[in-house]
Write an enzyme that holds these catalytic residues in place. Structure first.
Site, PDB file in Angstrom:
ATOM      1  N   ASP A   1      48.235  72.118  40.656  1.00 37.15           N
ATOM      2  CA  ASP A   1      48.151  71.167  39.556  1.00 37.15           C
ATOM      3  C   ASP A   1      49.018  69.948  39.906  1.00 37.15           C
ATOM      4  OD1 ASP A   1      47.526  69.903  37.216  1.00 37.15           O
ATOM      5  OD2 ASP A   1      48.021  71.566  35.891  1.00 37.15           O
TER       6      ASP A   1
HETATM    7  C1  BGC Z   1      46.749  68.957  34.151  1.00 37.74           C
HETATM    8  C2  BGC Z   1      45.457  69.416  34.794  1.00 37.74           C
HETATM    9  C3  BGC Z   1      44.656  68.243  35.262  1.00 37.74           C
HETATM   10  C4  BGC Z   1      45.509  67.446  36.219  1.00 37.74           C
HETATM   11  C5  BGC Z   1      44.788  66.261  36.836  1.00 37.74           C
HETATM   12  C6  BGC Z   1      47.497  67.960  35.004  1.00 37.74           C
HETATM   13  O1  BGC Z   1      48.538  67.353  34.312  1.00 37.74           O
HETATM   14  O2  BGC Z   1      47.556  70.072  33.888  1.00 37.74           O
HETATM   15  O3  BGC Z   1      44.735  70.197  33.871  1.00 37.74           O
HETATM   16  O4  BGC Z   1      43.470  68.669  35.857  1.00 37.74           O
HETATM   17  O5  BGC Z   1      46.650  66.963  35.533  1.00 37.74           O
HETATM   18  O6  BGC Z   1      44.606  65.254  35.949  1.00 37.74           O
END
Ligand code: BGC
Length: 754
Positions: A281
């Site tokens: 993530d």
């Molecule tokens: C979130 C994810 C997301 C990623 C990319 C993160 O802050 O937890 O769910 O896909 O950002 O935007």
């Protein structure tokens, strides 16, 4: 100079077209045999190209990463022209001409926005969810995207967590069905088609159980709870062929999820045979260190060794892996494996055959936010609303009624869409007020007053409404007077209240999950007018509605229904469509009941009757144990009567099947859908099993006055669970079957499993 670059373009193009067939694994062997260690590490790097949060790289920087072969893909870049330019740069001038993955968070629609996933799950309609995922994929791929960071399948029992909005609620069975529908919709039959993209199931794992309902917090959980309740939707997505997976931000029993080899290489790859791509993530690698489980310089190697292939944003693979290989800390073979998985994902998308297939500007012109997609979003949104209360049939309203529409969300088009809808065209769709006025026509009598702020505190309101700002009004007395003035003149009050769009989603946890104070105060004043009040509840999470349920006439939970929500709400409140959604989370009576879920374990001291406190039983002194509205609950404008269910046999042979049957009659005045639910309980097992677990459901359309016979097949896989040794099986004995309209309102039968 010009001539040299032209020559390079031709050379790269030649490499792609002259080597072994691009669908072959030998193609990747061949490609990798020509790549340097640095170039392979480059494939593991996934920067954000946009300006959404920290960790972003900007225009020129992205270009040089591409030219130097230090990037496997990027995300957060909007628009087919720019994406096409970057893809051309990679293929024509990057080392080996390797095309790029282009990621995005298309969580519930791209520009045509569908209801938030929690709302979608309340439709219990997997076909609708597959359709919404298909349309999302069509729009996103038309704009250059080939990788979607969805579905989020985190089971959640804590509505304080803002990200409960992004998932399918509290139940592992329903959550699994939904996970499969999303994957099928995004990936279709052919992942290499130009209108399908890679799905990415997230957040692996247990993020929905983050401590205190707060983002980025740890999870401590037993294996049996993990395997029986939190992991099933991930497994279902993997079995449905999900091409990629994202690790979560949290610690799991002390280990960061992104560095958890037991889960990633162990369970996911070895146990479930997942052969897709694993991405971290956002900027998770430094968190491995920040959470105290490594030194910052070791975070990248820990993640890689655990099985995380791609680094989203942090750049630590780029910075540290070469050094780690040179020092003999890790073997180049692990990097090869990860690089291969990135290249395989590109291969599955058909990018080596046609790197520009997602870069077709003609598709972008006609395929996005078009009438057809918006119509689908409107139909699906109407399926997701949950009618919680409707005294004296106050709903549906008559178009001839004089209607006072009151509340800070009544004329806020930008607040219909919910979290993760950054590409919404909120100036192009209706607000609720506009939709209602449109529906009643020129002769209609719709009055409007904003009535109050979202919060009493200006700073809090501006923080909570963030991107989708609802301005703060200082003259609150004036606001209230306007509302009371029009309420006095109306036949019925429609209160559009609850949460703003940005009060749920990431980084939007709430400790108090009731309707914020100024809105509640206004409801209390409106109540004094004696006029019937319909609450249209906008929310990204289950709210505590104790006062509202006792004092208002009707409550229609409309969540955040997306770009077409206003018209869908209008369809439902005027009766063109009838409400059919059912809750996929319990709605607490009080926030002190959290965590709350229907599939709880039995107690040695059974719950006392509602309203009674018994000392030395498992109850609160001050509030009942039961939620206000249970899992599976939802009313309709029509009514359904259940006959007595029957079983085809009272003995289930090994590998056999029992048919459970129930007649359901539509006894009301409208044709409508009913969601019939089947629960099972295993009263005696090696480890305690829940008092009931959803094991099947049927969404049936029944015309008024007609009866439908609903059949469920009970096979032994519906009885299996993970025992203390994580063996997945069942033990012979008595089982209880429950069939009904929600998790509370069921009729029981029993059978013996051999
Ligand atoms: C979130 C994810 C997301 C990623 C990319 C993160 O802050 O937890 O769910 O896909 O950002 O935007």
């Amino acid at each position: 100079m010009k001539q040299v670059s032209l020559f390079l373009i031709t050379l790269n193009a030649l490499f792609i077209s002259c080597s072994t067939p691009s669908r072959d694994s030998a193609f990747i062997d061949n490609l990798m045999s020509r790549m340097t260690l640095e170039e392979k590490i480059g494939q593991l790097n996934l920067p954000s190209g946009g300006d959404i949060q920290t960790g972003t790289v900007f225009g020129a920087e992205l270009d040089s990463l591409i030219l130097e072969g230090k990037i496997g893909g990027f995300f957060n870049v909007k628009g087919v022209d720019e994406i096409s330019r970057l893809q051309h740069l990679a293929v024509e001038r990057g080392p080996h001409g390797i095309p790029l993955l282009v990621g995005a968070d298309v969580i519930h629609g791209y520009e045509t926005i569908f209801p938030i996933p929690l709302a979608l799950s309340c439709s219990w309609d997997t076909t609708a969810i597959e359709r919404m995922a298909q349309i999302s994929a069509m729009e996103a791929t038309a704009d250059g995207i080939n990788w979607n960071f969805s579905p989020m399948v985190d089971i959640c029992r804590d509505p304080r967590w803002g990200r409960i909005a992004e998932g399918s609620g509290e139940d592992p069975y329903l959550g699994s069905m939904m996970a499969v529908a999303y994957v099928k919709g995004y990936q279709g039959e052919d992942l290499s088609a130009d209108s399908t993209l890679l799905a990415c199931v997230k957040h692996f794992a247990l993020y929905g159980a983050a401590e205190g309902g707060r983002d980025y917090r740890p999870v401590d959980m037993s294996d049996v709870t993990m395997y029986n309740y939190y992991l099933p939707p991930f497994k279902a997505a993997v079995e449905a062929g999900c091409a990629s997976l994202m690790t979560s931000f949290n610690l799991i029993n002390g280990t960061h999820a992104t560095a958890d080899g037991k889960l990633i290489n162990g369970l996911l790859r070895t146990g479930w045979h997942f052969n897709g791509l694993v991405v971290s993530d956002y900027n998770s690698f430094p968190d491995i260190a920040a959470m105290g489980t490594s030194k910052i310089e070791d975070a990248a190697t820990l993640a890689l060794e655990a099985g995380t292939d791609m680094d989203m944003v942090s750049g630590l693979y780029l910075k540290n892996l070469k050094n780690a290989v040179d020092k003999g800390l890790i073997s180049e073979k692990i990097i090869d494996k990860a690089c291969r998985r990135v290249l395989e994902a590109k291969q599955r998308l058909g990018l080596f055959d046609n790197p520009y297939q997602y870069c077709n500007p003609d598709r972008a012109k006609t395929g996005i936010f078009n009438t057809e997609n918006r119509q689908a979003a409107r139909e699906i949104a109407a399926e997701t609303f949950v009618l919680l209360k409707n005294d004296n049939h106050v709903l549906p309203l008559r178009k001839t009624d004089k209607i006072a529409v009151i509340g800070p969300l009544a004329d806020a088009a930008n607040n219909m869409v919910g979290c993760w809808s950054m590409h919404a065209q909120t100036d192009k769709h209706n607000s609720l007020l506009e939709a209602l006025k449109g529906a009643v026509g020129a002769d209609g009598r719709i009055l409007y007053a904003r009535g109050c702020n979202i919060y009493d505190d200006e700073t809090m309101q501006l923080n909570a409404t963030g991107l989708r700002c609802i301005p703060f009004e200082h003259d609150t007395r004036q606001l209230e007077q306007e509302a009371l003035y029009i309420a006095a003149k109306a036949d019925v009050i429609v209160a559009a209240m609850g949460e703003s769009s940005d009060m749920s989603g990431e980084s939007a946890s709430r400790a108090d999950i009731s309707i914020p104070a100024p809105q509640r105060r206004l409801l209390e004043k409106l109540k004094e007018t004696g006029k019937p009040i319909v609450l249209l509840l906008f929310t990204g999470r289950p709210l505590v509605l104790d006062w509202e349920s006792r004092n208002l006439d009707a409550i229609l939970n409309v969540w955040f229904g997306g770009s077409e929500a206003a018209d869908a709400i209008s369809d439902v409140i005027f009766g063109t469509k009838i409400p059919q959604g059912k809750l996929t989370t319990s709605l607490p009576l009080h926030q002190g009941q959290i965590p709350i879920h229907y599939n709880r374990l039995p107690s040695s001291r059974p719950d006392p009757q509602a309203g009674v406190f018994n000392r030395y039983q498992s109850n609160y002194i001050d509030v009942d144990n039961e939620p206000l509205y249970p899992f599976g609950f939802g009313l309709s404008y029509t009514t359904f009567a259940y006959g007595k269910p029957t079983l085809s046999s009272t003995v289930l042979q090994e590998n056999g099947c029992i048919d459970a049957t129930v007649n359901v009659t539509n006894t009301g005045d409208y044709d409508g859908y009913e969601i019939v639910q089947l629960y099972i309980r295993d009263p005696v097992a090696q480890i305690a099993r829940p008092i009931k677990e959803l094991k099947d459901f049927a969404r049936v359309f029944i015309r008024k006055g007609e009866t439908a016979t609903v059949h469920f097949s009970i096979t032994d896989d519906k009885l299996k669970y993970y025992d203390a040794n994580l063996k997945y099986d069942y033990e012979p004995g008595e089982f209880i079957v429950m069939i009904g309209s929600d998790s509370r309102n069921v009729q029981e039968l029993s059978f013996r499993a051999e």
